[in-house]
Design an enzyme around this catalytic site. Structure first.
Site, PDB file in Angstrom:
ATOM      1  N   HIS A 150      41.719  32.512  48.021  1.00 17.60           N
ATOM      2  CA  HIS A 150      40.707  32.007  47.074  1.00 17.60           C
ATOM      3  C   HIS A 150      41.436  31.576  45.786  1.00 17.60           C
ATOM      4  O   HIS A 150      41.289  32.198  44.726  1.00 17.60           O
ATOM      5  CB  HIS A 150      39.692  33.115  46.796  1.00 17.60           C
ATOM      6  CG  HIS A 150      38.407  32.652  46.191  1.00 17.60           C
ATOM      7  ND1 HIS A 150      38.090  31.320  46.004  1.00 17.60           N
ATOM      8  CD2 HIS A 150      37.336  33.355  45.713  1.00 17.60           C
ATOM      9  CE1 HIS A 150      36.893  31.228  45.448  1.00 17.60           C
ATOM     10  NE2 HIS A 150      36.419  32.441  45.259  1.00 17.60           N
ATOM     11  N   GLN A 153      39.601  30.838  42.252  1.00 21.30           N
ATOM     12  CA  GLN A 153      39.179  32.065  41.571  1.00 21.30           C
ATOM     13  C   GLN A 153      40.335  32.663  40.775  1.00 21.30           C
ATOM     14  O   GLN A 153      40.195  32.993  39.588  1.00 21.30           O
ATOM     15  CB  GLN A 153      38.698  33.081  42.620  1.00 21.30           C
ATOM     16  CG  GLN A 153      38.354  34.438  42.031  1.00 21.30           C
ATOM     17  CD  GLN A 153      37.093  34.401  41.197  1.00 21.30           C
ATOM     18  OE1 GLN A 153      36.072  33.926  41.669  1.00 21.30           O
ATOM     19  NE2 GLN A 153      37.154  34.881  39.966  1.00 21.30           N
ATOM     20  N   ASP A 241      36.941  43.900  44.422  1.00 23.46           N
ATOM     21  CA  ASP A 241      36.115  42.898  45.106  1.00 23.46           C
ATOM     22  C   ASP A 241      35.272  43.645  46.143  1.00 23.46           C
ATOM     23  O   ASP A 241      35.490  44.832  46.403  1.00 23.46           O
ATOM     24  CB  ASP A 241      37.029  41.847  45.763  1.00 23.46           C
ATOM     25  CG  ASP A 241      36.265  40.705  46.427  1.00 23.46           C
ATOM     26  OD1 ASP A 241      35.050  40.536  46.136  1.00 23.46           O
ATOM     27  OD2 ASP A 241      36.864  39.978  47.249  1.00 23.46           O
ATOM     28  N   CYS A 280      35.683  39.259  41.010  1.00 20.74           N
ATOM     29  CA  CYS A 280      35.408  37.837  41.212  1.00 20.74           C
ATOM     30  C   CYS A 280      33.907  37.560  41.304  1.00 20.74           C
ATOM     31  O   CYS A 280      33.477  36.442  41.079  1.00 20.74           O
ATOM     32  CB  CYS A 280      36.126  37.330  42.453  1.00 20.74           C
ATOM     33  SG  CYS A 280      35.645  38.213  43.946  1.00 20.74           S
ATOM     34  N   ARG A 308      35.719  29.881  35.679  1.00 23.90           N
ATOM     35  CA  ARG A 308      35.835  29.073  36.897  1.00 23.90           C
ATOM     36  C   ARG A 308      35.675  27.600  36.531  1.00 23.90           C
ATOM     37  O   ARG A 308      36.400  26.732  37.020  1.00 23.90           O
ATOM     38  CB  ARG A 308      34.757  29.471  37.919  1.00 23.90           C
ATOM     39  CG  ARG A 308      34.841  30.891  38.454  1.00 23.90           C
ATOM     40  CD  ARG A 308      36.070  31.082  39.306  1.00 23.90           C
ATOM     41  NE  ARG A 308      36.121  30.150  40.416  1.00 23.90           N
ATOM     42  CZ  ARG A 308      35.487  30.310  41.590  1.00 23.90           C
ATOM     43  NH1 ARG A 308      34.781  31.414  41.805  1.00 23.90           N
ATOM     44  NH2 ARG A 308      35.586  29.406  42.551  1.00 23.90           N
TER      45      ARG A 308
END
Ligand code: CP
Ligand code: NVA
Length: 329
Positions: A150, A153, A241, A280, A308
């Site tokens: 990712h 992110q 996460d 995240c 972001r």
């Protein structure tokens, strides 16, 4: 010159699109440049309405085509707003309504979409499918999350950490929970931004050994442990996460194995008071993080979500040719 994504060949005699597929495909200088550009653009639009274009909006007429084969709130909306603020537009192709779901190949889809859009954003399951899209697209392809990584992110998270705490190089970051796509991109970032990464996961949930080995070969300090307190002891930031990533429902029968890895007040009490908490999002409150930590003074999660937008504008500017190719590693 490095390939900027492993597995995607440079076209013979042609100019390869500027794909953004994984952080480890770029140099540290390049990535720090993107973070600096994101900070500059963020500062330049202070006070403007969210939908207003940037003072310098260079993507007039450009179209981003977005395919989401998994749910998304932040990535989908922040990319759409990023294109709007840069003067272009984005279209959510409703991944479940594409012919891709009825057997049209990724390669053929890539060719067709390249005729309509200036870049393709893909959130999917298999990382190999992202690489296949990049291999056949005539326009840049951006990784919006796969089961493997990712990168958008984590680039944004580098911006958040440096805004709050200054340069991250040499300063330890802890990741506590499930070894997953976010962990892999953090490992890539540790290699490129030069910070020690301490990762605490339950048995059987460590990150991909290949990703860890590649980072260590490049000199990164990646510590793996099953002890969350050991991981966070000297950390400037504690990251967690979800315990169950999208598409991995059913991989873990008994979520209680993760209970010791919950980031709660007790774990944060073992960390420096200046350290920040990162996630995240989306968060599963009461599982990987307590309400008190999510909503507490050390939490930087809302800044992460906002950043972001700013980080992805720097990515889009590079992918779409505003930033010179010369900065490519
Ligand atoms: N962090 C993140 O990628 O969020 P979404 O799944 O909402 O896009
Ligand atoms: N690891 C999580 C990240 C979500 C943004 C998932 O893949 O579901």
């Amino acid at each position: 010159m490095r390939e900027h994504c492993s597995g995607v060949p440079r076209e013979e005699g042609g100019v390869r699109p500027r794909h953004f597929l994984d952080l480890d495909a770029f140099s540290g200088d390049f990535l720090r440049g993107l973070v600096a550009e994101a900070r500059r653009m963020k500062a330049a639009r202070q006070g403007l309405p969210k939908g207003a274009p940037d003072p310098d909006a260079p993507l007039d007429g450009h179209m981003l085509l977005m395919i989401f084969q998994k749910a998304s709130t932040r990535t989908r909306i922040s990319f759409e707003m990023a294109m709007r603020q840069l003067g272009g537009a984005a279209s959510d192709l409703a991944g479940d309504r594409l012919q891709l779901g009825r057997g049209e190949t990724i390669a053929d889809t890539a060719r067709v979409l390249s005729a309509y859009g200036d870049a393709i954003l893909l959130r999917t399951y298999r990382h190999a499918d992202l690489l296949e899209m990049a291999r056949h697209a005539g326009v840049p392809v951006i990784n919006a999350l796969t089961d493997h990584s990712h990168p958008c992110q984590i680039l944004a998270d580098m911006l958040t950490i440096e805004e709050r705490l200054g340069p991250i190089a040499g300063r330890p970051l802890a990741y506590v929970g499930d070894g997953n796509n976010v962990t892999h991109s953090l490992i890539h970032a540790a290699t490129r931004f030069g910070f020690p990464l301490r990762i605490a996961t339950p048995e059987g949930r460590a990150p991909d050994p290949g990703v860890v080995a590649a980072a260590r070969e490049e000199g990164a300090e990646i510590q793996l442990t099953q002890n969350p307190r050991e991981a966070v002891a000297d950390a400037i930031a504690v990251y967690t996460d979800t315990w169950v990533s999208m598409g991995q429902e059913g991989d873990v029968d008994d979520l209680s194995v993760f209970a010791p890895y919950r980031v709660d007040e007790a774990l944060m009490a073992a960390v420096d008071r200046q350290a920040i908490f990162l996630h995240c999002l989306p968060a599963h409150r009461g599982q990987e993080v307590s309400d008190a930590v999510m909503d507490g003074p050390q939490s930087a999660v809302w800044a992460q979500a906002e950043n972001r937008l700013h980080a992805q504008k720097a990515i889009l500017r590079w992918c779409l040719g505003v930033t010179p190719r010369a900065v490519v590693p």
